[in-house]
Design a protein around this motif. Structure first.
Motif, PDB file in Angstrom:
ATOM      1  N   UNK A 137      28.617  33.629  -1.606  1.00 58.68           N
ATOM      2  CA  UNK A 137      29.191  33.652  -2.766  1.00 58.68           C
ATOM      3  C   UNK A 137      28.143  34.067  -3.569  1.00 58.68           C
ATOM      4  N   UNK A 138      28.382  34.732  -4.665  1.00 63.54           N
ATOM      5  CA  UNK A 138      27.443  35.136  -5.716  1.00 63.54           C
ATOM      6  C   UNK A 138      27.546  34.432  -7.179  1.00 63.54           C
ATOM      7  N   UNK A 139      26.180  33.957  -7.517  1.00 63.19           N
ATOM      8  CA  UNK A 139      26.220  33.469  -8.892  1.00 63.19           C
ATOM      9  C   UNK A 139      26.503  34.396  -9.940  1.00 63.19           C
ATOM     10  N   UNK A 148      21.752  34.395  -5.054  1.00 65.04           N
ATOM     11  CA  UNK A 148      21.416  33.835  -6.271  1.00 65.04           C
ATOM     12  C   UNK A 148      20.428  34.964  -7.069  1.00 65.04           C
ATOM     13  N   UNK A 149      20.715  36.028  -6.527  1.00 63.82           N
ATOM     14  CA  UNK A 149      19.915  37.298  -7.109  1.00 63.82           C
ATOM     15  C   UNK A 149      19.795  37.392  -8.611  1.00 63.82           C
ATOM     16  N   UNK A 150      20.981  36.819  -9.448  1.00 63.93           N
ATOM     17  CA  UNK A 150      21.166  36.890 -10.714  1.00 63.93           C
ATOM     18  C   UNK A 150      20.932  35.536 -11.418  1.00 63.93           C
ATOM     19  N   UNK A 151      20.594  34.648 -10.717  1.00 64.54           N
ATOM     20  CA  UNK A 151      20.834  33.370 -11.130  1.00 64.54           C
ATOM     21  C   UNK A 151      19.807  32.412 -11.029  1.00 64.54           C
ATOM     22  N   UNK A 152      18.621  32.811 -10.550  1.00 68.91           N
ATOM     23  CA  UNK A 152      17.309  31.998 -10.316  1.00 68.91           C
ATOM     24  C   UNK A 152      17.159  31.216 -11.797  1.00 68.91           C
ATOM     25  N   UNK A 153      17.057  29.802 -11.719  1.00 71.09           N
ATOM     26  CA  UNK A 153      16.706  29.096 -12.908  1.00 71.09           C
ATOM     27  C   UNK A 153      17.955  28.558 -13.606  1.00 71.09           C
ATOM     28  N   UNK A 154      19.073  28.922 -12.945  1.00 77.16           N
ATOM     29  CA  UNK A 154      20.550  28.061 -13.320  1.00 77.16           C
ATOM     30  C   UNK A 154      20.434  26.669 -12.669  1.00 77.16           C
ATOM     31  N   UNK A 155      21.245  26.023 -13.169  1.00 77.79           N
ATOM     32  CA  UNK A 155      21.502  24.592 -12.707  1.00 77.79           C
ATOM     33  C   UNK A 155      22.984  24.337 -12.247  1.00 77.79           C
ATOM     34  N   UNK A 175      16.450  37.696  -6.230  1.00 77.87           N
ATOM     35  CA  UNK A 175      15.704  39.107  -6.427  1.00 77.87           C
ATOM     36  C   UNK A 175      14.949  38.767  -7.808  1.00 77.87           C
ATOM     37  N   UNK A 176      13.713  39.748  -7.471  1.00 79.12           N
ATOM     38  CA  UNK A 176      12.596  39.435  -8.499  1.00 79.12           C
ATOM     39  C   UNK A 176      12.566  41.045  -9.114  1.00 79.12           C
ATOM     40  N   UNK A 177      13.733  41.921  -8.872  1.00 80.29           N
ATOM     41  CA  UNK A 177      13.760  43.219  -9.459  1.00 80.29           C
ATOM     42  C   UNK A 177      13.371  42.929 -10.884  1.00 80.29           C
TER      43      UNK A 177
END
Ligand SMILES: *Cc1c(COP(=O)(O)O)cnc(C)c1O
Length: 383
Positions: free
Chosen positions: A147-149, A175-182, A198-200
């Motif tokens: 799944x993708x956040x 979680x490429x787009x969601x690091x930091x979300x809870x 991802x750290x792009x």
């Protein structure tokens, strides 16, 4: 000489994602950190890489953090570490960035496309059930769900987890787009067996080049991920125990990431305030994003829905305001992926979203006056 009384008022350009303002905040610290790497010369797996892994683990609460060369690589490494391959069905959304669907193919497995929900844009658990049924009918072995956040909001882990458990799937969270979300007050990257980010540079937490990380609490998976990162290396470089990659994170990128991580929580607070301002200014004229009550988003994108999105794009462009469409072409309709199965009943929500979503400028440095201009422009476009 310009007469200030008659000179046209200069309207500052709006950036879609503004890394230069972030540089004004911490540029000196980042340059000093990069210079330290140049001085010690440990470009590969230098001390910054170990420090970044330690600080990320402390920040998110995952037991193991294995940094790597990109978000795509992080996903591939997870599939290789878990021995996903031929005959395995890997369930992925079609309304996402290509990499999500690409990685099962690279691992030799078969992606099976799942629809998303119209409000959160995240994987629909009912469609996942229907995709699993298709996979079984086709003779595939249901193995894993990715799944993708999307746009920074966690998926509904309880609902996806219930379906996964019923069918014996493990979850690799993209979680490429969601690091930091809870999600339910836990860091998003600790909610699945394995998570990848991802750290792009344009992601909420980025570096100054490509980078990524894999997160897991499973000691054995972590051990394998470390092997996969360097050619499946075992006890030394002449001992190859698995098939792997050259997938290390650079010391210079780790140095940059450490400085960005230090201000990341503050930036997330700023992103949230900006998202709320957008919603307040736009909710009566377009469909604004829905964040579930049990999660927070890091707002990788602020994405609205409107039947007049082309007019919104043109109106904003004429005023120097950039927009983007994520994603105009569902992956299951693109050439390399057309032959793979889709969930029974099709992907109607995905196909609809592809026609009506549009993302507005979103970053922690968006000023209130700039945002007011964007809101006014959107409102005038749909009036
Ligand atoms: C950016 C992204 C990736 C890939 O990350 P890279 O670091 O660019 O390889 C994977 N999945 C999603 C959903 C993304 O947005």
């Amino acid at each position: 000489m310009r007469d200030s009384a008659t000179a046209p008022v200069e309207i500052p350009a709006v950036a879609f994602i503004d890394l230069q303002s972030q540089r004004a905040r911490i540029g000196a610290r980042m340059e000093a950190a990069i210079n330290r790497v140049l001085a010690h010369g440990g470009f590969i797996m230098g001390p910054e890489v170990a420090e970044a892994e330690k600080k990320l683990a402390a920040h998110c609460g995952a037991k193991h953090v294995i940094t790597c060369s990109s978000g795509t690589t992080a996903l591939v490494m997870a599939l290789l570490a878990k021995d996903v391959g031929r005959g395995d069905a890997v369930f992925v959304p079609s309304f996402t960035f290509t990499a999500t669907a690409e990685v099962p193919v690279l691992a030799g497995a078969t992606p099976v496309f799942v629809d998303v929900l119209p409000d959160t844009f995240n994987m629909d658990p009912a469609s996942l059930e229907r995709a699993i049924a298709v996979a079984k009918q086709t003779g595939l072995r249901p193995a894993c769900v990715i799944p993708v956040d999307l746009f920074g909001q966690p998926v509904d882990f309880d609902a996806i987890g219930a379906v996964a458990k019923k069918h014996g799937l493990w979850i690799l969270d993209d979680a490429a787009q969601s690091y930091g979300a809870r999600y339910k007050n836990k860091s998003v990257v600790t909610c699945a067996e394995v998570s990848a980010t991802s750290f792009y540079p344009s992601k909420p937490l980025g570096c100054y080049g490509d980078g990524g990380a894999v997160f897991t609490d499973d000691d054995e998976v972590a051990r394998r991920l470390v092997q996969v990162r360097v050619h499946g290396q075992g006890k030394d470089r002449n001992d190859n125990v698995r098939v792997g990659l050259t997938a290390r994170f650079d010391s210079i990128q780790a140095a940059v990431l450490l400085e960005k991580l230090a201000i990341f929580d503050a930036e997330c607070v700023e992103r949230e305030a900006i998202a709320q301002r957008y919603t307040k200014g736009l909710a009566d004229v377009v469909t604004t994003p829905v964040v579930r009550a049990d999660c927070t988003s890091v707002w990788a994108q602020y994405t609205i829905r409107s039947s007049r999105r082309d007019r919104i794009a043109a109106t904003l462009q004429a005023q120097g305001i950039p927009t983007n469409i994520f994603y105009p072409k569902p992956i299951h309709t693109q050439a390399p992926y057309r032959g793979y199965p889709v969930a029974m009943g099709g992907l109607a929500v995905t196909e609809q979203l592809a026609t009506d979503v549009i993302s507005l400028p979103m970053h922690p440095y968006l000023t209130a006056p700039a945002q007011d201009r964007i809101i006014a422009a959107v409102r005038s476009a749909v009036a």
